[in-house]
Design a protein around this motif. Sequence first.
Motif, short mmCIF file in Angstrom:
data_model
loop_
_atom_site.label_atom_id
_atom_site.label_comp_id
_atom_site.label_asym_id
_atom_site.label_seq_id
_atom_site.Cartn_x
_atom_site.Cartn_y
_atom_site.Cartn_z
N UNK A 1 -14.10 26.21 -6.69
CA UNK A 1 -13.89 25.68 -7.00
C UNK A 1 -11.94 25.48 -7.17
N UNK A 2 -11.67 24.56 -8.16
CA UNK A 2 -10.00 24.99 -8.04
C UNK A 2 -9.43 26.26 -8.20
N UNK A 3 -9.81 27.15 -9.03
CA UNK A 3 -9.66 28.61 -9.07
C UNK A 3 -9.77 29.44 -7.62
N UNK A 4 -8.38 30.16 -7.67
CA UNK A 4 -8.09 30.61 -6.67
C UNK A 4 -8.65 32.01 -6.21
N UNK A 5 -8.99 32.20 -5.27
CA UNK A 5 -9.83 33.65 -5.16
C UNK A 5 -8.57 34.87 -5.39
N UNK A 6 -7.44 34.08 -4.73
CA UNK A 6 -6.50 34.71 -5.16
C UNK A 6 -5.22 34.25 -5.58
N UNK B 1 2.55 47.43 -5.78
CA UNK B 1 3.52 46.87 -6.19
C UNK B 1 5.04 47.35 -7.45
N UNK B 2 6.34 46.67 -7.74
CA UNK B 2 7.69 47.25 -8.34
C UNK B 2 7.53 46.30 -9.43
N UNK B 3 7.02 45.37 -9.45
CA UNK B 3 6.49 43.97 -10.32
C UNK B 3 5.41 43.20 -10.30
N UNK B 4 5.36 41.75 -10.81
CA UNK B 4 4.70 40.91 -10.94
C UNK B 4 2.72 41.50 -10.66
N UNK B 5 2.16 40.50 -10.38
CA UNK B 5 0.46 40.39 -10.20
C UNK B 5 -0.15 40.28 -9.27
N UNK B 6 -1.29 40.52 -8.51
CA UNK B 6 -2.32 40.35 -7.45
C UNK B 6 -3.32 39.77 -8.37
N UNK B 7 -3.88 39.37 -8.46
CA UNK B 7 -5.38 38.42 -9.56
C UNK B 7 -5.90 38.67 -7.68
N UNK B 8 -7.40 38.86 -7.75
CA UNK B 8 -7.74 38.73 -6.90
C UNK B 8 -9.78 38.77 -7.82
N UNK B 9 -10.06 37.54 -7.31
CA UNK B 9 -11.60 36.88 -7.60
C UNK B 9 -11.44 37.49 -8.81
N UNK B 10 -10.96 37.90 -9.95
CA UNK B 10 -10.63 37.78 -11.80
C UNK B 10 -9.53 39.76 -12.24
N UNK B 11 -9.68 40.17 -11.13
CA UNK B 11 -9.68 41.48 -10.86
C UNK B 11 -7.58 41.73 -10.68
N UNK C 1 -4.51 49.53 -8.25
CA UNK C 1 -5.66 49.76 -7.47
C UNK C 1 -5.42 51.00 -6.19
N UNK C 2 -6.08 51.08 -6.74
CA UNK C 2 -6.58 52.62 -4.81
C UNK C 2 -6.20 51.49 -4.09
N UNK C 3 -6.55 51.87 -2.07
CA UNK C 3 -6.90 50.99 -1.12
C UNK C 3 -8.32 50.66 -1.17
N UNK C 4 -8.98 52.03 -1.45
CA UNK C 4 -10.86 52.03 -1.60
C UNK C 4 -11.51 50.99 -2.12
N UNK C 5 -10.44 51.18 -3.26
CA UNK C 5 -11.18 50.03 -4.94
C UNK C 5 -11.31 48.93 -4.02
N UNK C 6 -9.59 48.43 -3.30
CA UNK C 6 -9.46 47.03 -3.14
C UNK C 6 -10.55 46.79 -2.33
N UNK C 7 -10.92 47.80 -1.09
CA UNK C 7 -11.69 47.34 -0.36
C UNK C 7 -12.70 46.59 -0.94
N UNK C 8 -13.47 47.11 -2.17
CA UNK C 8 -14.54 47.57 -2.62
C UNK C 8 -14.47 46.46 -3.15
N UNK C 9 -13.94 46.26 -3.73
CA UNK C 9 -13.56 44.44 -3.94
C UNK C 9 -13.71 43.83 -3.31
N UNK C 10 -13.70 43.54 -2.08
CA UNK C 10 -13.65 42.48 -0.67
C UNK C 10 -12.53 42.40 -0.04
N UNK C 11 -11.67 43.03 -0.29
CA UNK C 11 -10.28 42.56 -0.04
C UNK C 11 -10.30 43.15 1.91
#
Length: 268
Positions: free
Chosen positions: A7-12, A63-73, A78-88
């Motif tokens: 859809x038009x909702x971005x993944x990232x 990050x010092x500032x800002x947001x990285x929204x991935x698939x609603x999260x 977050x730790x690298x492994x948690x991010x990997x588990x979410x599908x990155x």
Amino acid sequence: MTSPNSSNVPLLKVENLGKSFGGVKAVDGISFELHAGELLALIGPNGAGKSTTFNMVNGQLKADQGSILFDGHELVGQKPRAIWRKGVGRTFQIAETFASLTVAENVQMALLSHDGKLFSMWRRAAEHKREEALALLDQVGMKSQADRPCSVLAYGDVKRVELAIAMANSPKLLLMDEPTAGMAPKERNSLMALTKDLVIQRGLAVLFTEHSMDVVFAYADRMIVLARGRLIAQGKPLEIRDHPKVQEVYFGSGKTFEKKAEAVGEAA
Ligand code: ADP
Ligand code: MG
């Protein structure tokens, strides 16, 4: 494409992302979006902040500032492994210690790792996941070399295996920082064509950096351009090519776009 993210909702969705090292603003408040089924190139001269951006998305840098929204999260914090588990996912170089294992065994390890199995179980679990590994290797054109040790493969073939390993946890987003570094032009094109197939067939989203403008223009759906931590342009490759700010960055020394980019690539 039937992906829920078509859809038009971005993944990232990256917003106002920033990171400083001492006094240097390596990434200075950048915002961009990436959709499922899209191959997005991140370009810019050395030191522009490309790797820093990648490492904030995969969690290696906070990050010092800002947001990285991935698939609603929200990924920031977050730790690298948690991010990997979410599908990155991201491509890794096959470590020296694993080069003696076969192509199939390397992919089987990655599959077991996704299931949370311990590496110490590996020897007993050698037969596990073989069919799944072979299916992945088939997708990257490496099934016929499944039982060869990685150490004897041609460089371009190692890169294909690394891509299969990165695909083992079925990522929704794949990060590739300079995937074709050190490759001959023919190998580069072959790896990117393969990546493009995965994007089309699986609805995978890919964020990659690349020095060869020929490769970027041939394969990227869109590009974003960084210079000194700032996002100076984004758009389709042909729009970017004629963008005044991009020309300033790349034409600065009077070279053509291609020659300047190649020179940057050789220096890297
Ligand atoms: P690129 O990948 O586009 O070449 P980087 O993201 O690696 O750029 O670097 C951006 C800027 O941040 C550069 O000025 C670099 O020297 C600096 N930098 C990157 N990583 C670190 C670090 N770990 N410590 C200090 N400075 C860094
Ligand atoms: Mg870099």
